[in-house]
Write an enzyme that holds these catalytic residues in place. Structure first.
Site, PDB file in Angstrom:
ATOM      1  N   ASP A 120       0.778  -1.164   0.029  1.00  2.00           N
ATOM      2  CA  ASP A 120      -0.014   0.076  -0.002  1.00  2.00           C
ATOM      3  C   ASP A 120       0.858   1.302  -0.222  1.00  2.00           C
ATOM      4  OD1 ASP A 120       0.621   0.543   2.926  1.00  2.00           O
ATOM      5  OD2 ASP A 120      -0.196  -1.213   3.099  1.00  2.00           O
ATOM      6  N   ASP A 162       6.112  -5.887   6.540  1.00  2.00           N
ATOM      7  CA  ASP A 162       5.018  -5.282   6.815  1.00  2.00           C
ATOM      8  C   ASP A 162       4.024  -6.193   5.862  1.00  2.00           C
ATOM      9  OD1 ASP A 162       2.731  -3.776   6.977  1.00  2.00           O
ATOM     10  OD2 ASP A 162       3.357  -2.213   5.748  1.00  2.00           O
ATOM     11  N   THR A 178       0.866  -9.402   5.391  1.00  2.00           N
ATOM     12  CA  THR A 178      -0.438  -9.735   5.958  1.00  2.00           C
ATOM     13  C   THR A 178      -0.270 -10.821   7.164  1.00  2.00           C
ATOM     14  OG1 THR A 178      -0.360 -11.593   4.461  1.00  2.00           O
ATOM     15  CG2 THR A 178      -1.532  -9.547   3.829  1.00  2.00           C
TER      16      THR A 178
END
Ligand code: AG3
Length: 297
Positions: free
Chosen positions: A89, A159, A161
């Site tokens: 993201d 970073d 899931t």
């Protein structure tokens, strides 16, 4: 018709469900790796969900990304080269690039589609981080990338899931490898002396093994292992935890005045991070200590 995104507990046989209303769907698709959704919600703003699990929202991403990045960078004080595994993201990337000391950030993200969706719909989260000349985006499996990596970093952020569950304390699902001893050993090999690794370990109240397993595995590679916490509103279950691995215990004991000086010098405009929060985040409540000491139980 009202639509909701529903996240269901995976560690206690469906004991809880978190629903967030999708006021307007901006993107929904399946990549090679996962389902990706971006939608608008009145409280959270735009929300990114992967396989129905909230990863970041416009209105509370600063809790997560500022703590993921500014705590290690200001503790270290002179990070030049950073590596982000995952983070598609772009939120962590953007926060990392805010530090004037940072010369280059490599991001190894497995899913090109998450990056494409972030660039199109989540500019309030990633800003222009992907276009920054210091950014090198590698679309690759983080494990494979690190196996062949010849670079050395001052800061490594995982970073990812969450694992999809735990069987006998072992993480399951596509991101499981990112919590393993072998993976941490490869991270360590690619770190400069005095470097620090931070990894997201989800919400331990709901996923005990999500904290105890990586903490145990990190301790095989680093002499100083710790964790710090932040309660992210859009994550269910209270405090989430970032775990920390370094061979320099001094990084965790930088005096407040020093942190404040570095914070001022970096001229970061933060909404969650303060040097006081930085120090306080390492103070653990008893239940977290117990999870780390006793394992998942
Ligand atoms: N990655 C960690 C998300 C954890 C989600 N867990 C949960 N909702 N229980 C976030 C990626 C942000 N860059």
């Amino acid at each position: 018709m009202t639509s909701w995104i529903e996240e269901t507990d995976k560690t206690h046989g469906g004991a809880w469900q978190l629903r967030i209303k999708m006021d307007r769907i901006l993107y929904q698709g399946e990549s090679e790796f996962q389902s990706i959704a971006v939608f608008e919600n009145r409280l959270y703003g735009r929300v990114l969900a992967l396989d129905n699990i909230v990863q970041a929202t416009e209105n509370d991403e600063f809790f997560y990304h500022e703590m993921a990045v500014h705590v290690p960078l200001l503790a270290h004080g002179a990070v030049k080269r950073a590596l982000i595994i995952g983070g598609g993201d772009g939120g962590a990337l953007e926060e990392t690039l805010r530090h004037p000391s940072v010369e280059a950030v490599t991001m190894a993200e497995i899913d090109a589609q998450v990056v494409a969706v972030a660039k199109q719909h989540l500019r309030t989260i990633c800003g222009t981080a992907f276009e920054d000349p210091r950014t090198e985006l590698v679309i690759a499996d983080g494990v494979e990338y690190l196996e062949h990596c010849a670079e050395r970093f001052d800061f490594v952020l995982i970073d990812s899931t969450d694992p999809t569950g735990f069987t006998g304390g072992q993480p399951q699902g596509p991101s499981a490898v990112l919590f393993s001893v072998e993976f941490y050993a490869n991270c360590k090999r690619c770190m400069n002396p005095g470097a620090v690794l931070v990894t997201q370990n989800a919400v331990p109240f709901t996923d005990r093994a999500g904290l105890s397993t990586p903490m145990r595995n990190l301790a095989t590679q680093f002499t100083d292992v710790a964790c710090y916490r932040v309660a992210v509103p859009s994550f269910y279950g209270g405090d989430m935890v970032f775990s920390w691995g370094s061979d320099d215990p001094g990084l965790r004991h930088v005096p407040l005045e020093r942190l404040s000086e570095r914070f001022r010098a970096a001229a970061l405009d933060t909404r969650y991070y303060t040097p006081e929060i930085h120090q306080g985040a390492f103070a653990l409540p008893g239940y977290l200590r117990a999870i780390i000491e006793e394992g998942a139980g």
